[in-house]
Write an enzyme that holds these catalytic residues in place. Structure first.
Site, PDB file in Angstrom:
ATOM      1  CG  PHE A  11     -14.431   0.254   8.864  1.00  0.00           C
ATOM      2  CD1 PHE A  11     -14.885  -0.940   8.410  1.00  0.00           C
ATOM      3  CD2 PHE A  11     -13.546   0.315   8.605  1.00  0.00           C
ATOM      4  CE1 PHE A  11     -13.819  -2.083   7.746  1.00  0.00           C
ATOM      5  CE2 PHE A  11     -12.036  -0.498   7.444  1.00  0.00           C
ATOM      6  CZ  PHE A  11     -12.411  -1.648   6.857  1.00  0.00           C
ATOM      7  CD  GLN A  13      -4.724   1.636  13.318  1.00  0.00           C
ATOM      8  OE1 GLN A  13      -4.240   1.344  12.098  1.00  0.00           O
ATOM      9  NE2 GLN A  13      -5.514   1.908  13.955  1.00  0.00           N
ATOM     10  CG  HIS A  27      -5.799  -3.560  12.032  1.00  0.00           C
ATOM     11  ND1 HIS A  27      -6.378  -5.142  12.597  1.00  0.00           N
ATOM     12  CD2 HIS A  27      -6.173  -3.382  11.660  1.00  0.00           C
ATOM     13  CE1 HIS A  27      -6.964  -5.399  11.785  1.00  0.00           C
ATOM     14  NE2 HIS A  27      -7.513  -3.778  11.608  1.00  0.00           N
ATOM     15  CG  LEU A  38      -4.816  -6.436   8.056  1.00  0.00           C
ATOM     16  CD1 LEU A  38      -4.218  -5.579   9.197  1.00  0.00           C
ATOM     17  CD2 LEU A  38      -5.799  -4.731   7.606  1.00  0.00           C
ATOM     18  CD  GLU A  56     -12.004  -2.284  11.873  1.00  0.00           C
ATOM     19  OE1 GLU A  56     -10.438  -2.048  11.959  1.00  0.00           O
ATOM     20  OE2 GLU A  56     -12.920  -1.196  12.123  1.00  0.00           O
ATOM     21  NE  ARG A  81      -8.318  -0.939  12.176  1.00  0.00           N
ATOM     22  CZ  ARG A  81      -8.247  -0.821  10.966  1.00  0.00           C
ATOM     23  NH1 ARG A  81      -6.905  -0.054  10.559  1.00  0.00           N
ATOM     24  NH2 ARG A  81      -9.030  -1.374  10.201  1.00  0.00           N
ATOM     25  CG  HIS A 134      -2.417  -1.672   9.793  1.00  0.00           C
ATOM     26  ND1 HIS A 134      -2.373  -2.784   8.936  1.00  0.00           N
ATOM     27  CD2 HIS A 134      -3.725  -1.258   9.859  1.00  0.00           C
ATOM     28  CE1 HIS A 134      -3.599  -2.412   8.281  1.00  0.00           C
ATOM     29  NE2 HIS A 134      -4.383  -1.178   8.287  1.00  0.00           N
ATOM     30  NE  ARG A 153      -5.100   4.073   9.857  1.00  0.00           N
ATOM     31  CZ  ARG A 153      -5.722   2.787   8.997  1.00  0.00           C
ATOM     32  NH1 ARG A 153      -6.068   3.420   7.881  1.00  0.00           N
ATOM     33  NH2 ARG A 153      -5.405   1.660   8.806  1.00  0.00           N
TER      34      ARG A 153
HETATM   35  C1  LIG Z   1      -3.263  -4.963   4.531  1.00  0.00           C
HETATM   36  C2  LIG Z   1      -3.365  -3.293   4.759  1.00  0.00           C
HETATM   37  C3  LIG Z   1      -4.838  -3.215   4.889  1.00  0.00           C
HETATM   38  C4  LIG Z   1      -5.579  -1.378   4.548  1.00  0.00           C
HETATM   39  N1  LIG Z   1      -6.787  -1.875   4.428  1.00  0.00           N
HETATM   40  C5  LIG Z   1      -6.794   0.062   4.750  1.00  0.00           C
HETATM   41  C6  LIG Z   1      -8.851   0.547   4.733  1.00  0.00           C
HETATM   42  O1  LIG Z   1      -9.312  -0.455   4.668  1.00  0.00           O
HETATM   43  N2  LIG Z   1      -8.414   0.956   4.358  1.00  0.00           N
HETATM   44  C7  LIG Z   1      -8.074   1.869   4.562  1.00  0.00           C
HETATM   45  O2  LIG Z   1      -8.733   3.843   4.458  1.00  0.00           O
HETATM   46  N3  LIG Z   1      -6.394   2.087   4.792  1.00  0.00           N
HETATM   47  C8  LIG Z   1      -5.908   1.170   4.408  1.00  0.00           C
HETATM   48  N4  LIG Z   1      -5.086   0.962   4.888  1.00  0.00           N
HETATM   49  C9  LIG Z   1      -3.733   1.697   5.331  1.00  0.00           C
HETATM   50  C10 LIG Z   1      -3.887   1.861   3.463  1.00  0.00           C
HETATM   51  O3  LIG Z   1      -3.612   1.194   2.604  1.00  0.00           O
HETATM   52  C11 LIG Z   1      -2.413   3.302   3.549  1.00  0.00           C
HETATM   53  O4  LIG Z   1      -1.976   3.794   4.880  1.00  0.00           O
HETATM   54  C12 LIG Z   1      -2.050   3.896   2.228  1.00  0.00           C
HETATM   55  O5  LIG Z   1      -2.318   2.767   1.254  1.00  0.00           O
HETATM   56  C13 LIG Z   1      -0.868   4.618   2.022  1.00  0.00           C
HETATM   57  O6  LIG Z   1      -0.697   5.203   0.809  1.00  0.00           O
HETATM   58  P1  LIG Z   1       0.363   5.770  -0.079  1.00  0.00           P
HETATM   59  O7  LIG Z   1       0.268   6.966  -0.791  1.00  0.00           O
HETATM   60  O8  LIG Z   1       0.896   6.811   1.149  1.00  0.00           O
HETATM   61  O9  LIG Z   1       2.112   5.521  -0.027  1.00  0.00           O
HETATM   62  P2  LIG Z   1       1.958   4.100  -0.241  1.00  0.00           P
HETATM   63  O10 LIG Z   1       0.867   3.365  -1.068  1.00  0.00           O
HETATM   64  O11 LIG Z   1       2.605   3.963   0.714  1.00  0.00           O
HETATM   65  O12 LIG Z   1       3.015   4.187  -1.905  1.00  0.00           O
HETATM   66  C14 LIG Z   1       4.251   4.298  -1.100  1.00  0.00           C
HETATM   67  C15 LIG Z   1       5.303   4.734  -2.381  1.00  0.00           C
HETATM   68  O13 LIG Z   1       6.417   5.614  -2.250  1.00  0.00           O
HETATM   69  C16 LIG Z   1       7.166   4.294  -3.030  1.00  0.00           C
HETATM   70  N5  LIG Z   1       8.094   4.313  -1.940  1.00  0.00           N
HETATM   71  C17 LIG Z   1       8.986   4.271  -0.742  1.00  0.00           C
HETATM   72  N6  LIG Z   1      10.417   4.938  -0.385  1.00  0.00           N
HETATM   73  C18 LIG Z   1      11.114   5.058  -2.036  1.00  0.00           C
HETATM   74  C19 LIG Z   1      12.190   5.446  -2.044  1.00  0.00           C
HETATM   75  N7  LIG Z   1      13.291   5.414  -1.168  1.00  0.00           N
HETATM   76  N8  LIG Z   1      12.053   5.715  -3.385  1.00  0.00           N
HETATM   77  C20 LIG Z   1      11.302   6.196  -4.477  1.00  0.00           C
HETATM   78  N9  LIG Z   1      10.366   5.417  -4.293  1.00  0.00           N
HETATM   79  C21 LIG Z   1      10.018   5.217  -2.808  1.00  0.00           C
HETATM   80  C22 LIG Z   1       6.826   2.932  -2.865  1.00  0.00           C
HETATM   81  O14 LIG Z   1       7.238   2.181  -3.813  1.00  0.00           O
HETATM   82  C23 LIG Z   1       4.865   3.420  -3.203  1.00  0.00           C
HETATM   83  O15 LIG Z   1       5.194   3.812  -4.160  1.00  0.00           O
HETATM   84  C24 LIG Z   1      -3.975  -1.435   5.002  1.00  0.00           C
HETATM   85  C25 LIG Z   1      -3.116  -1.006   4.927  1.00  0.00           C
HETATM   86  C26 LIG Z   1      -2.622  -2.891   4.668  1.00  0.00           C
HETATM   87  C27 LIG Z   1      -1.431  -2.515   4.376  1.00  0.00           C
END
Ligand SMILES: Cc1cc2nc3c(=O)[nH]c(=O)nc-3n(C[C@H](O)[C@H](O)[C@H](O)COP(=O)(O)OP(=O)(O)OC[C@H]3O[C@@H](n4cnc5c(N)ncnc54)[C@H](O)[C@@H]3O)c2cc1C
Length: 555
Positions: free
Chosen positions: A122, A236, A238, A252, A255, A286, A351, A386
Site C-alpha cells: 500500500f 484525507q 483520497h 472510491l 488504493e 495519499r 475520504h 493516514r
Molecule cells: C470506501 C472506503 C474504503 C476504505 N478502505 C479502507 C482500507 O482498505 N483499509 C483501511 O484501513 N481503512 C479503509 N477505510 C477506512 C475505514 O473503513 C474506516 O475508517 C473504518 O471502517 C471506520 O470504522 P468505525 O468503527 O470507526 O466507524 P464506522 O464503521 O463508520 O461506524 C460508525 C457507526 O456509528 C453509527 N453512528 C454514527 N452516528 C450515530 C448516532 N448519532 N447514533 C447512533 N449511531 C451512530 C453508525 O451507524 C455506524 O454503525 C475505507 C473507507 C472507505 C469509505
C-alpha cells in the site's frame, strides 16, 4: 402525541456498530460484561463494510525484514510527525495480535499457496504489510465481527439514533436517542459509554462516504459532553473518487488498484507522478497523489469533466478479477465501464477524518469520566496523513484495549450519580424539533454546507477562502433552528437528518477554524498562502468550541 419511552440499563453502551464498536463489544462480552450496541444504520451495512484494500500488520509473511518498529516509523514519518507516538506504538506493536484475533473469529484472509497470509503493497509503506480479502476486506471484517458478536449474544439495536450523551459533573451515565422507525424514545443508562460513531467526511460534496453517515455526530456528541476535538482540519482526500454519476460522485476506487500496478495519466497521456514523486510514483502517500491529481486538473491537464485517468487495463485479466473484483464490479454497475480495457476517470474525494475526538493513548478515554472514543471518531494515530490500511487495524487494536478499559471502569465504579436535568435536556431537544413549525428544509441546507466545505476547505485552502466559508457557515447556523421536521408513517428519518445537520455544522466550524489556525502546509492540509511546513506548528490543535483552541505537542 407522547412517544413511547424505552428505559434500558447496561454496563457499557457502544454508540456504533462498525468495526471498532463490534471489536470492543466482543472484548466486553468475552469478559462477561453486560454490553449494548446501538447504531443509526444496519449493522451489516456500517461504514466499515465499505473498506476495501486491506489491513496492516508487520507480519513479515512476504518481506521478512518487516517489523512493527518499521511500521511505526512509516506511520509517524508519513503522518508528518503529528501522530501521538504512544498511540502509534500501541497500534503497530499490537497489530499482529489484532490480525490473530480476526483469524480466531474466522476471517477469510487471502493466502499464499503455502498458507501464509498474503500481504500487498500500500502507498508509502516500506514493506508489503497489508493483509486483505480481495478488495472487500472491510466487508469480510464486518461479517466476521458480527458473527463473533452473535455467538456471544451481544445485543445490537441498529435503528436507534443517539442525540445526546447523558453527563453529570463530567461523568457520563448513558445516552438519549430515538428509534428511526417509530420515533419511540430511548433512555439508556450505563456505567460507561464508548463512542464509535465514525468521522465527518460527508460534509464535503465529493466523498467516499454514503449518504447520511460520517456526518460528524461523534464531534457534536463528544463536545456537548465536555470532550475536545484534535486536529479537525486534517482530512484525507483520497486521490481516486469517481466523478459520475452524480449520485455516486466520490465513490472510491480502492488504493488496491494502484497497489496492484495501476497507473495515473493526465488528459495529455503523461504519467504525471514523475513530476511529484518520481521514486514512489503512484505508490506515493495519499496526500501527495491527491495533490498531484488536484494540480493536474487545476492547471488544465485534466479530462474535460475535471478528472485524471487511472489505468489498470495493462494488468493481467486474472489479476483484476481476483485482486480488484469490487472495483471491476462497481465500474460495470455504475458506469458500464470495463476496467480491463478502459481507464477510469477519477478525482480527489473526501475520504477519512484523521482528526477527531481527543483521547488518551493508554485507554482511549476522552477526559470525561467513563466516556471513551475509538475508530474514526477518535484521533491521534494518523497525524497529517493516514497510511492506507492503518485505520482497520486501529479498530482491532483499540477495540480490544477500550473494551478492557471500560470493563475495568465499570467494575470499579462505586456509585453513579444521574441527572434529571441532563435527561430533560435530551428529551426537550427532540420535543422542540418535532413541535416546531420551521420553514426551512433540511436537505438544501445540508447541500449548502457541503458546497461551502468543497469550495473553501477542499484539497487546497487559503485564508480568504476559509473566512468566506466561515461567513457562509454562520448563515447556515442561523437557520438550523428554523428547520421543519416532517416524520411520516414510514420513518423518523427527517428528524435524523436534522440531527445530522446539527452535527455537520459543528464539524464544519471545527474544521474551518482549525484550518485557518494552521498557517502552514503539512500533509493533507495545503495552504496556498503558507506553502511551507512550519516547524513551530508541529503541534496538535485542540478545539473545544467556537474560537477555543489549545495547542499541544504530539509527544
Ligand atoms: C470506501 C472506503 C474504503 C476504505 N478502505 C479502507 C482500507 O482498505 N483499509 C483501511 O484501513 N481503512 C479503509 N477505510 C477506512 C475505514 O473503513 C474506516 O475508517 C473504518 O471502517 C471506520 O470504522 P468505525 O468503527 O470507526 O466507524 P464506522 O464503521 O463508520 O461506524 C460508525 C457507526 O456509528 C453509527 N453512528 C454514527 N452516528 C450515530 C448516532 N448519532 N447514533 C447512533 N449511531 C451512530 C453508525 O451507524 C455506524 O454503525 C475505507 C473507507 C472507505 C469509505
Amino acid at each position: 402525541m407522547k412517544q413511547t419511552e424505552h428505559r434500558i440499563a447496561t454496563s457499557v453502551l457502544l454508540i456504533g456498530s462498525g468495526g471498532s464498536a463490534l471489536r470492543a463489544a466482543i472484548e466486553l462480552a468475552e469478559r462477561g460484561v453486560d454490553v449494548l450496541a446501538v447504531s443509526k444504520r444496519r449493522k451489516t451495512d456500517a461504514h466499515t463494510s465499505l473498506a476495501a484494500g486491506g489491513i496492516n500488520a508487520a507480519l513479515a509473511t512476504m518481506d521478512r525484514d518487516d517489523t512493527w518498529q518499521q511500521h511505526a516509523a512509516d506511520t509517524l514519518q508519513e503522518g508528518y510527525l503529528l501522530g501521538d507516538p504512544r498511540i502509534v506504538q500501541t497500534v503497530t506493536e499490537g497489530a499482529a495480535c489484532g490480525i490473530a484475533d480476526l483469524e480466531r473469529y474466522g476471517m477469510p484472509f487471502a493466502r499464499e499457496a503455502d498458507g501464509r497470509i498474503s500481504q500487498r503493497f500500500f502507498g508509502a509503506h516500506t514493506f508489503r504489510r497489508t493483509a486483505f480479502a480481495g478488495d472487500y476486506t472491510g466487508l469480510e471484517i464486518q461479517r466476521t465481527l458480527i458473527n463473533r458478536a452473535g455467538q456471544l449474544k451481544v445485543p445490537i439495536l441498529d435503528t436507534v439514533y443517539v442525540t445526546r450523551l447523558l453527563v453529570r459533573d463530567n461523568v457520563v451515565f448513558g445516552a438519549y436517542g430515538f428509534d428511526l422507525e417509530d420515533g419511540s424514545r430511548y433512555i439508556i443508562h450505563s456505567d460507561a459509554v464508548i463512542l464509535a460513531a465514525g468521522g465527518h467526511t460527508r460534509i464535503w460534496r465529493r466523498t467516499s462516504s454514503r449518504r447520511d453517515e460520517n456526518t460528524g455526530d461523534a464531534f457534536r456528541l463528544a463536545l456537548d459532553a465536555g470532550g475536545r476535538i484534535r486536529d479537525p482540519e486534517l482530512v484525507q482526500f483520497h486521490p481516486s473518487g469517481l466523478l459520475e454519476p452524480e449520485d455516486a460522485a466520490g465513490t472510491l476506487v480502492s488504493e488496491a488498484a494502484r497497489g496492484e500496478g495501476g497507473i495515473l495519466r493526465n488528459a495529455l497521456g503523461e504519467r504525471f507522478m514523475t513530476r511529484y514523486d518520481a521514486e514512489r510514483m503512484e505508490l506515493s502517500t495519499r496526500d501527495r497523489v491527491a495533490l498531484a491529481c488536484y494540480t493536474e486538473i487545476k492547471e488544465g491537464r485534466g479530462t474535460p469533466d475535471g478528472g485524471v485517468l487511472l489505468d489498470v487495463s495493462h494488468l493481467p485479466h486474472e489479476t483484476i478479477l481476483q485482486r480488484l473484483p469490487r472495483v471491476y464490479q462497481t465500474l460495470l454497475e455504475v458506469q458500464m465501464l470495463d476496467i480491463t480495457t478502459t481507464p477510469i476517470e477519477v478525482a480527489p474525494t473526501a475520504h477519512y477524518s484523521m482528526g477527531g475526538v481527543w483521547v488518551r493513548p493508554e485507554d482511549s478515554g476522552t477526559g470525561v469520566e467513563g466516556l471513551y472514543a475509538i475508530g474514526e471518531a477518535a484521533s491521534g494515530l494518523h497525524g497529517a496523513n493516514r497510511l492506507g490500511g492503518n485505520s482497520l487495524i486501529e479498530l482491532l487494536v483499540y477495540g480490544r484495549i477500550v473494551g478492557e478499559a471500560a470493563a475495568a471502569y465499570s467494575a470499579g465504579l462505586q456509585a453513579q450519580q444521574r441527572s434529571a436535568t441532563a435527561l430533560a435536556e435530551g428529551a426537550g431537544e427532540v420535543d422542540r424539533m418535532l413541535a416546531g413549525e420551521g420553514r426551512e428544509n433540511v436537505r438544501p441546507l445540508q447541500r449548502a454546507l457541503r458546497n461551502l466545505m468543497t469550495e473553501h476547505a477542499g484539497v487546497v485552502r487559503d485564508e480568504a477562502g476559509l473566512r468566506t466559508g466561515l461567513a457562509k457557515l454562520a448563515d447556515i447556523e442561523a437557520t438550523v433552528g428554523d428547520v421543519g421536521v416532517h416524520p411520516d408513517i414510514a420513518s423518523f428519518q427527517d428528524l435524523a437528518h436534522v440531527f445530522d445537520l446539527k452535527s455537520s455544522v459543528v464539524a464544519a466550524r471545527a474544521t474551518l477554524e482549525a484550518a485557518l489556525e494552521r498557517r502552514e502546509t503539512r500533509g493533507c492540509h495545503n495552504r496556498s498562502d503558507y506553502p511551507a511546513m512550519n516547524e513551530s506548528l508541529q503541534v496538535n490543535l485542540i478545539w473545544s468550541g467556537p474560537g477555543r483552541f489549545l495547542t499541544i505537542s504530539p509527544s
